[in-house]
Design an enzyme around this catalytic site. Structure first.
Site, PDB file in Angstrom:
ATOM      1  N   ASN A   1     -10.803   1.059   7.021  1.00  0.00           N
ATOM      2  CA  ASN A   1     -11.821   2.085   6.766  1.00  0.00           C
ATOM      3  C   ASN A   1     -11.675   3.245   7.755  1.00  0.00           C
ATOM      4  O   ASN A   1     -11.496   3.039   8.942  1.00  0.00           O
ATOM      5  CB  ASN A   1     -13.219   1.489   6.942  1.00  0.00           C
ATOM      6  CG  ASN A   1     -13.334   0.130   6.309  1.00  0.00           C
ATOM      7  OD1 ASN A   1     -13.140  -0.003   5.126  1.00  0.00           O
ATOM      8  ND2 ASN A   1     -13.591  -0.886   7.125  1.00  0.00           N
TER       9      ASN A   1
ATOM     10  N   GLU B   1      -3.440  -1.641  10.744  1.00  0.00           N
ATOM     11  CA  GLU B   1      -4.639  -0.906  10.321  1.00  0.00           C
ATOM     12  C   GLU B   1      -4.632   0.505  10.906  1.00  0.00           C
ATOM     13  O   GLU B   1      -5.013   1.466  10.253  1.00  0.00           O
ATOM     14  CB  GLU B   1      -5.917  -1.651  10.710  1.00  0.00           C
ATOM     15  CG  GLU B   1      -5.991  -3.097  10.216  1.00  0.00           C
ATOM     16  CD  GLU B   1      -5.692  -3.288   8.737  1.00  0.00           C
ATOM     17  OE1 GLU B   1      -5.943  -2.359   7.948  1.00  0.00           O
ATOM     18  OE2 GLU B   1      -5.178  -4.372   8.366  1.00  0.00           O
TER      19      GLU B   1
HETATM   20  N1  ARG Z   1      -6.112  -2.862   3.094  1.00  0.00           N
HETATM   21  C1  ARG Z   1      -6.290  -4.086   3.825  1.00  0.00           C
HETATM   22  C2  ARG Z   1      -5.025  -4.241   4.643  1.00  0.00           C
HETATM   23  O1  ARG Z   1      -4.010  -4.673   4.218  1.00  0.00           O
HETATM   24  C3  ARG Z   1      -6.521  -5.283   2.965  1.00  0.00           C
HETATM   25  C4  ARG Z   1      -7.805  -5.312   2.210  1.00  0.00           C
HETATM   26  C5  ARG Z   1      -7.744  -6.246   1.077  1.00  0.00           C
HETATM   27  N2  ARG Z   1      -9.014  -6.646   0.632  1.00  0.00           N
HETATM   28  C6  ARG Z   1      -9.249  -7.189  -0.570  1.00  0.00           C
HETATM   29  N3  ARG Z   1     -10.437  -7.617  -0.824  1.00  0.00           N
HETATM   30  N4  ARG Z   1      -8.387  -7.307  -1.501  1.00  0.00           N
HETATM   31  O2  ARG Z   1      -4.942  -3.798   5.708  1.00  0.00           O
HETATM   32 ZN    ZN Z   2      -2.756  -2.847   4.792  1.00  0.00          ZN
END
Ligand code: ARG
Ligand code: ZN
Length: 884
Positions: free
Chosen positions: A274, A307
């Site tokens: 986020n 992240e």
């Molecule tokens: N974007 C996140 C990451 O790989 C993973 C979030 C996946 N969440 C989900 N509920 N599918 O860093």
């Molecule tokens: Zn990711």
């Protein structure tokens, strides 16, 4: 029927993509936070998308209690102005032009939200998870990543929730006098709704700062519950190193004044990027030498980096639709791998990543859930956060770098950001940037995105002694996968070395070519079959194939056991050197498995023992590399090498090899164990971690052989409590035995750590992975242990998940008890958390690969799940695809 069920789940298809009919430029949200009923007011400022096709205005929303909705100040009436179902609210005749302002008020119930998607409560704090489609559980919104808007957010909460966080910069706060207070946040960067976040509650910050290379000072904050505040140092250190690395390697700077990380103990995945407010699973933040292993430290470093790197690859440039998920995930995994590689040992990092890919992604690519890196369809997008999208996706990105060189890759990245900053784009846009920045033709490369399955490359040699010419023929093929019977040839970068009899690299020179330097060369394979003729040799060279694992393929070659032993002792490419030893071991293990099945006496090949011995005593080698070389190929990888999986035979053969190696190398292993002992204060450095890895690998093999002295050493190592790495390694040796110290150590561990839920996860996992025959019975008992909580994803994974996906011996017990246990757990979990339940099903997927008896039992378990009333579409998708 449970309310998460669907009558006929529909398939969402990439070919049906259409641009959004309406765009949102401003979102203003006001939350009145209360665990039982939270009120969410939303003001959306929208307009028709000139690139859209018009039509009604659809706002996604799930489980929202609608209180009111108006458009440009006029209240809307249900059935007249809009319709509403379980998935969305549709405004029937929105104004054709001009600005549209929609005000809505809904109520939601965070304390009832056990799915951990949308707004929920964890340890009495509020937090959110919106990717992929959780924002629609917070308010009515066009919840798709190609709608990017600027957000302002006001959080109002009782004063006993002192910390109120959201994306961007805090622009106001104050007491409201009625026992509540507020904070107002503004995020200056347009973002898709999946990057929205809020956190509220009682949290403590560890603070630091980072000055970007252009001189801006960024405040860094890691928020945890108070008792965990002493476990954030390594995460903070990793964050600062990630920020520096992204500036140095890609010229990318952070863009807000504050970067916040919040650690929560109830989280479905690893972490979430986020904007400005990352939310993490505690597992990837908290570490202290007595609570975290070297592996945990490495995980933290990688996920913090991952992240953080998403801020550019994911947030500034995002995905047009969820089929493009690998655009941000494959690229960001590649970036975090390169970062970890630069921070630690590159060779060790590469080997571990390939080991992981083969253990998890190769089986996925060969099973009923196989899908391309860019899937063409899905029922539930949460089921597509997979090793294929993430890890094979990262291999696909790595291949650009292998084809274009590091500088060429950087040029491609620069062009990608120049073209697409602030946009929602596709994998084709990324490939076009790579091609255009380098004047390269990458059209055939598209197949890596659209074809599922792991290609096989078969290499055969022909040596012409008279002419001194070595011909290598490369044949590529790829097996059919669900919905794809025919595969076209891939563009494969194939890295190759040729090694002389003295063990040194020779020039890899093609016929009719001028002089070239000795070393690795990358061949471009584009056709089903290609032959290359190399020249300039006196003696027959030994080919070192697929150096650095230059492409995610299965390699089959005509190299003999002698050649493999030679490569295992001499190859200058560490990956290929490790790989030669593994191939030698894998071929032998499969032979042993066949011998066991045929009732023949098992004997461990002297060549395999000798190759291990040579590696073990080689003083020039990195200790972590030696440790990796001592690890026999994983059961799951061995299973990928055969058509029918004889799981008992594989387990027996592998256990036999472990025991025998432990006995035959006793002297060298003892020496390695003693040499690895150290009084140094614990530090999570690559060097120390390598030493511990080798020491503990030696102990593990000795204990596998039942060596009483080694088992006493393990018990002593446990009691010494030097650090969690050594404690857990020692306990892992004891847990397979019937010794008294097994019971004592397990009880001691429980007593020490029962108040630290993250550490208790390790205790559950150890017991779930035990080789003792009473393991399933023990696992069942542990389900009612006071520290267990079936609603907590980490707990469920550490006990149930560890057993079903990590304990092949007992999960695949011939009486079907493991399968029935899994079915039971899936059905129970689906009522609480469907994302988590869907993942639990996966080990049943490859049922067709097993013997008839297990096929029937596994299929019965799948049928039992499928027949459950009120099944979620998450579980339905996996079960129905598995049954095929
Ligand atoms: N974007 C996140 C990451 O790989 C993973 C979030 C996946 N969440 C989900 N509920 N599918 O860093
Ligand atoms: Zn990711």
């Amino acid at each position: 029927m449970a309310d998460n069920s669907v009558a006929t789940p529909s398939l969402i298809e990439l070919k049906n993509y259409a641009p959004p009919p309406y765009l949102v430029d401003l979102v203003d949200l006001t939350f009145k936070l209360d665990p039982a009923t939270t009120e969410v007011k939303a003001r959306l400022s929208m307009q028709r998308n000139p690139a859209g096709q018009g039509g009604p205005l659809r706002l996604e929303g799930r489980k929202l209690d609608l209180k009111s909705i108006n458009l440009n100040g006029k209240d809307l009436a249900e059935g007249v102005d809009y319709t509403r179902d379980a998935e969305a609210l549709t405004i029937l005749n929105p104004p054709a032009d001009g600005r549209i302002v929609i005000n809505s008020v809904v109520e939601i119930h965070p304390d009832k939200n056990s799915e951990l998607e949308g707004l929920y409560v964890s340890s009495n704090n509020f937090c959110t998870q919106c990717e992929a489609q959780g924002f629609r559980k917070i308010t009515y919104f066009p919840d798709r990543p190609d709608v990017m808007a600027r957000y302002t957010v006001t959080l109002i909460a009782p004063t006993d929730y002192p910390v109120l966080l959201s994306n961007g910069n805090k622009i106001g706060e104050g007491d409201l006098g009625d026992g509540t207070h507020f904070a107002r946040w503004e995020d200056p960067f347009p973002k898709p709704s999946y990057l929205f976040a809020l956190v509220a509650g009682t949290l403590t910050a560890t603070r630091d700062s980072f000055t970007t290379r252009s001189g801006r000072k960024v405040a860094l904050e890691i928020w945890t519950v108070a008792v965990d505040a002493d476990k954030t140092d390594y995460a903070m250190d990793s964050l600062k190193r990630s920020m520096t690395w992204d500036e140095e390697v890609y010229g990318l700077e952070y863009d807000l004044d504050t970067f916040m990380i919040v650690a929560v103990s109830d989280f479905n995945m690893g972490a979430m990027e986020n904007k400005g407010l990352n939310v993490f699973n505690t597992k990837y933040v908290l570490a202290r030498p007595d609570t975290a292993t070297d592996g945990d430290y490495q995980g933290i470093e990688a996920v913090i980096a991952h992240e953080y790197f998403h801020n550019w690859t994911g947030n500034r440039v995002t995905c047009r639709d969820w089929f493009q998920l690998s655009l941000k995930e494959g690229l960001t995994v590649f970036r975090d791998q390169e970062f970890s590689s630069d921070m630690n040992s590159a060779a060790v990092k590469r080997i571990s990543d390939v080991r992981g890919l083969r253990a998890v992604q190769f089986p996925e690519d060969a099973g009923p859930m196989a899908h391309p890196v860019r899937p063409a369809s899905y029922i539930e997008i949460n089921n597509f956060y997979t090793p294929t999208v993430y890890n094979k996706g990262a291999e696909v990105v790595r291949m650009y770098q292998t084809l274009l060189g590091k500088d060429g890759f950087r040029k491609g990245m620069d062009l990608y950001f120049q073209r697409h900053d602030g946009q929602a784009v596709t994998c084709d846009d990324f490939r076009a940037a790579m091609a255009d920045a380098n004047g390269a033709d990458l059209s055939q490369f598209e197949r890596w995105y659209d074809q599922a399955g792991t290609p096989t490359v078969e290499v055969s040699q022909e040596w012409d002694a008279g002419a001194g010419v070595l011909s290598l023929t490369f044949k590529q093929s790829c097996a059919a996968s669900p919905g794809q019977s025919e595969k076209r040839p891939y563009h494969i970068p194939f890295a190759l070395g040729l090694i002389g009899t003295d063990g040194a690299d020779l020039p890899v020179r093609l016929e009719n070519e001028g002089p070239v330097d000795a070393g690795t060369r990358v061949l471009d394979l584009r056709e089903a079959s290609q032959t290359f003729r190399f020249t300039g040799f006196k003696d027959r060279p030994t080919p070192s194939l697929l150096r650095g694992f230059s492409a995610p393929v299965k390699l089959v070659s005509d190299l003999k056991a002698d050649d493999l032993a030679f490569l295992a002792a001499h190859d200058s490419d560490s990956f290929a050197r490790w790989e030669a030893g593994q191939t030698l071991a894998a071929q032998h293990l499969l032979q042993l498995a066949a011998d066991w099945r045929a009732g023949r006496v098992l004997t461990l090949s002297p060549a395999v023992v000798e190759a291990m011995r040579l590696t073990l005593v080689d003083k020039s080698l990195d200790q972590a590399f030696i440790a990796l070389s001592l690890a026999l190929p994983a059961e799951s990888y061995l299973a990928e090498l055969v058509s029918e999986i004889d799981i008992e035979a594989i387990v027996e053969a592998r256990n036999f090899a472990r025991r025998t190696l432990g006995a035959e190398l006793q002297k060298e292993l003892r020496a390695a164990y003693q040499a690895g002992k150290s009084d140094e204060a614990f530090a999570p450095t690559a060097d120390q971690a390598g030493k511990r890895a080798l020491k503990n690998a030696a102990l593990d093999l000795l204990c596998a052989a039942g060596d009483a002295q080694a088992l006493d050493e393990a018990a002593a190592q446990y009691r010494a409590q030097a650090n969690m790495t050594d404690v857990l390694a020692a306990l892992g040796c004891l847990v397979d035995t019937d010794r008294r110290d097994r019971v004592e150590a397990l009880a001691d561990f429980e007593k020490r750590w029962k108040h630290d839920t993250l550490v208790m996860d390790k205790w559950f996992t150890l017991q779930a992975l035990s080789r003792r025959s009473d393991t399933l019975a023990e696992v069942r008992k542990l389900l009612s242990h006071p520290s267990f909580d079936a609603k907590n994803p980490n707990k469920l994974r550490s006990l149930v998940g560890a057993f079903t996906s990590g304990n092949r011996q007992y999960f695949h017990a011939g009486d079907g008890s493991g399968y029935r246990f899994l079915a039971e757990q899936v059905v129970a979990t689906d009522k609480v958390n469907k994302q988590l339940a869907a993942r639990l099903v996966l080990p049943l997927g490859p049922w067709r690969r097993f013997d008839k008896q297990r096929q029937d039992l596994m299929r019965a378990a799948l049928e039992q799940i499928k027949g459950t009333e009120g099944l979620s579409k998450d579980v339905y998708e996996i079960v129905s695809k598995s049954l095929g």
